[in-house]
Design a protein around this motif. Structure first.
Motif, PDB file in Angstrom:
ATOM      1  N   MET A  58       0.996  -1.204   0.055  1.00  0.00           N
ATOM      2  CA  MET A  58      -0.077  -0.051  -0.035  1.00  0.00           C
ATOM      3  C   MET A  58       0.855   1.404   0.073  1.00  0.00           C
ATOM      4  SD  MET A  58      -3.141  -0.970   2.688  1.00  0.00           S
ATOM      5  CE  MET A  58      -4.072   0.353   2.107  1.00  0.00           C
ATOM      6  N   GLU A 176      -2.598  -3.425  -8.758  1.00  0.00           N
ATOM      7  CA  GLU A 176      -3.923  -2.790  -8.787  1.00  0.00           C
ATOM      8  C   GLU A 176      -4.924  -3.225  -9.790  1.00  0.00           C
ATOM      9  OE1 GLU A 176      -4.077   1.366  -7.394  1.00  0.00           O
ATOM     10  OE2 GLU A 176      -1.883   1.533  -7.778  1.00  0.00           O
ATOM     11  N   THR A 178      -7.880  -4.336  -9.716  1.00  0.00           N
ATOM     12  CA  THR A 178      -9.190  -3.830  -9.633  1.00  0.00           C
ATOM     13  C   THR A 178      -9.280  -2.314  -9.858  1.00  0.00           C
ATOM     14  OG1 THR A 178      -9.383  -3.546  -7.165  1.00  0.00           O
ATOM     15  CG2 THR A 178      -9.981  -5.676  -8.166  1.00  0.00           C
ATOM     16  N   ALA A 179      -8.414  -1.562 -10.145  1.00  0.00           N
ATOM     17  CA  ALA A 179      -8.475  -0.065 -10.221  1.00  0.00           C
ATOM     18  C   ALA A 179      -9.332   0.323 -11.426  1.00  0.00           C
ATOM     19  CB  ALA A 179      -6.851   0.387 -10.509  1.00  0.00           C
ATOM     20  N   VAL A 186     -14.942  -5.885  -8.818  1.00  0.00           N
ATOM     21  CA  VAL A 186     -13.979  -5.755  -7.825  1.00  0.00           C
ATOM     22  C   VAL A 186     -14.269  -7.137  -6.790  1.00  0.00           C
ATOM     23  CG1 VAL A 186     -13.248  -4.639  -5.766  1.00  0.00           C
ATOM     24  CG2 VAL A 186     -13.572  -3.093  -7.906  1.00  0.00           C
ATOM     25  N   GLU A 190     -11.629 -10.332  -6.437  1.00  0.00           N
ATOM     26  CA  GLU A 190     -11.305 -10.581  -5.164  1.00  0.00           C
ATOM     27  C   GLU A 190     -11.533 -12.113  -4.625  1.00  0.00           C
ATOM     28  OE1 GLU A 190     -12.802  -7.741  -2.353  1.00  0.00           O
ATOM     29  OE2 GLU A 190     -11.642  -6.155  -2.900  1.00  0.00           O
ATOM     30  N   THR A 207      -2.400  -2.391  -3.977  1.00  0.00           N
ATOM     31  CA  THR A 207      -3.603  -1.367  -3.757  1.00  0.00           C
ATOM     32  C   THR A 207      -3.480  -0.266  -2.975  1.00  0.00           C
ATOM     33  OG1 THR A 207      -5.945  -1.672  -3.010  1.00  0.00           O
ATOM     34  CG2 THR A 207      -4.334  -2.443  -1.641  1.00  0.00           C
ATOM     35  N   HIS A 208      -4.333   0.609  -3.380  1.00  0.00           N
ATOM     36  CA  HIS A 208      -4.392   1.972  -2.430  1.00  0.00           C
ATOM     37  C   HIS A 208      -5.527   2.034  -1.660  1.00  0.00           C
ATOM     38  CE1 HIS A 208      -6.726   2.948  -6.113  1.00  0.00           C
ATOM     39  NE2 HIS A 208      -7.314   3.570  -5.193  1.00  0.00           N
ATOM     40  N   ASP A 209      -6.292   0.803  -1.467  1.00  0.00           N
ATOM     41  CA  ASP A 209      -7.500   0.882  -0.976  1.00  0.00           C
ATOM     42  C   ASP A 209      -7.550   0.278   0.218  1.00  0.00           C
ATOM     43  OD1 ASP A 209     -10.228   0.920  -0.169  1.00  0.00           O
ATOM     44  OD2 ASP A 209     -10.995  -0.246  -2.086  1.00  0.00           O
ATOM     45  N   GLY A 211     -10.089  -0.633   2.417  1.00  0.00           N
ATOM     46  CA  GLY A 211     -11.172  -1.328   2.346  1.00  0.00           C
ATOM     47  C   GLY A 211     -10.680  -2.632   1.750  1.00  0.00           C
ATOM     48  N   GLN A 212     -10.114  -2.633   0.685  1.00  0.00           N
ATOM     49  CA  GLN A 212      -9.718  -3.738  -0.122  1.00  0.00           C
ATOM     50  C   GLN A 212      -8.576  -4.431   0.973  1.00  0.00           C
ATOM     51  OE1 GLN A 212      -7.687  -3.468  -3.993  1.00  0.00           O
ATOM     52  NE2 GLN A 212      -9.408  -4.830  -4.710  1.00  0.00           N
TER      53      GLN A 212
END
Length: 256
Positions: A58, A176, A178-179, A186, A190, A207-209, A211-212
């Protein structure tokens, strides 16, 4: 069909465990750096990842997440330091046990089925049943004869995953994947990633998310400005990050 898919996804991991240093799914970076011209893009990265689990990398945009993934896979050669898989320096043998999936899926100008066939034949495999089971697994069997370029973005990414899984990788690296996809796509991707992990594949996922990361990660590597700032259990990182940079990132205050 479920048993057939599990057999297709599972490699022989009977002789490997997370505790063994020679497990080819375990990654070690020793002072790994990347310098282009006079600009340092990755600074002396030191990192040890277990052979099992889902590791999420991340950090903010431009932090060096994708570069770290490419250095680990050898797609981008390091200009300093050492990359080891198990206790062996990165080489072609290690790369052949891995698969990488990019943010923007790369599809060939041929049918959906032919895209998977291409990946199999690159390893000398001709197996229509295996191809069809994989396409069914990612929800694309009904599109098998359709030109791959007519698929939606989410469908193309699932095709890229099917192509990667066709090779039964010991390690799957995802940049990434799912970007920019819709929420349903998404969650489907996953699910596919989690099933690959359950079958024994080591997952390293950029990822940058947050939540993910909360849904998938066992451990998290936090990267900022080309440096590895933190690495630890996902629940601790997301609830009590150690560094100010990580706290700023999770609270949306970081300045790139």
């Amino acid at each position: 069909m479920r048993d057939a898919v599990e057999n297709i996804l599972t490699f022989d991991a009977a002789a490997t465990t997370a505790a063994r240093r020679d497990d080819p799914r375990a990654l070690t970076l020793r002072d790994v750096s990347l310098t282009v011209g006079d600009k340092a893009l990755v600074h002396g990265a030191n990192l040890t990842l277990n052979a099992e689990g889902i590791t999420m990398i991340m950090g903010p945009n431009g932090a060096g997440k994708s570069l770290l993934l490419k250095l680990a896979h050898g797609l981008t050669p390091a200009t300093g330091g050492q990359v080891l898989w198990g206790d062996t320096p990165l080489d072609d043998t290690a790369r052949r046990t891995q698969a990488m999936v990019f943010q923007k899926p790369v599809v060939l100008r041929r049918s959906v089925a032919a895209n998977v066939d291409f990946a199999l034949r690159a390893r000398g495999i001709r197996d229509a049943a295996r191809r069809d089971a994989l396409l069914d697994h990612v929800g694309l069997l009904g599109h098998a004869r359709q030109p791959a370029r007519l698929l939606s973005g989410g469908e193309q990414q699932r095709l890229a995953l099917a192509r990667a899984l066709a090779l039964k990788p010991k390690v799957m690296l995802l940049d990434e994947p799912t970007a920019s996809l819709d929420p349903a796509s998404v969650l489907k991707i996953e699910e596919i990633v989690q099933e690959a992990h359950s079958a024994g594949t080591k997952i390293i996922f950029v990822t940058h998310d947050p939540g993910q990361a909360g849904r998938l990660a066992d451990d998290i590597v936090f990267v900022h400005r080309g440096r590895v700032h933190e690495h630890g259990p996902a629940d601790l990182f997301l609830s009590r990050p150690e560094t100010q940079e990580a706290r700023d990132f999770l609270q949306g205050r970081i300045v790139v």
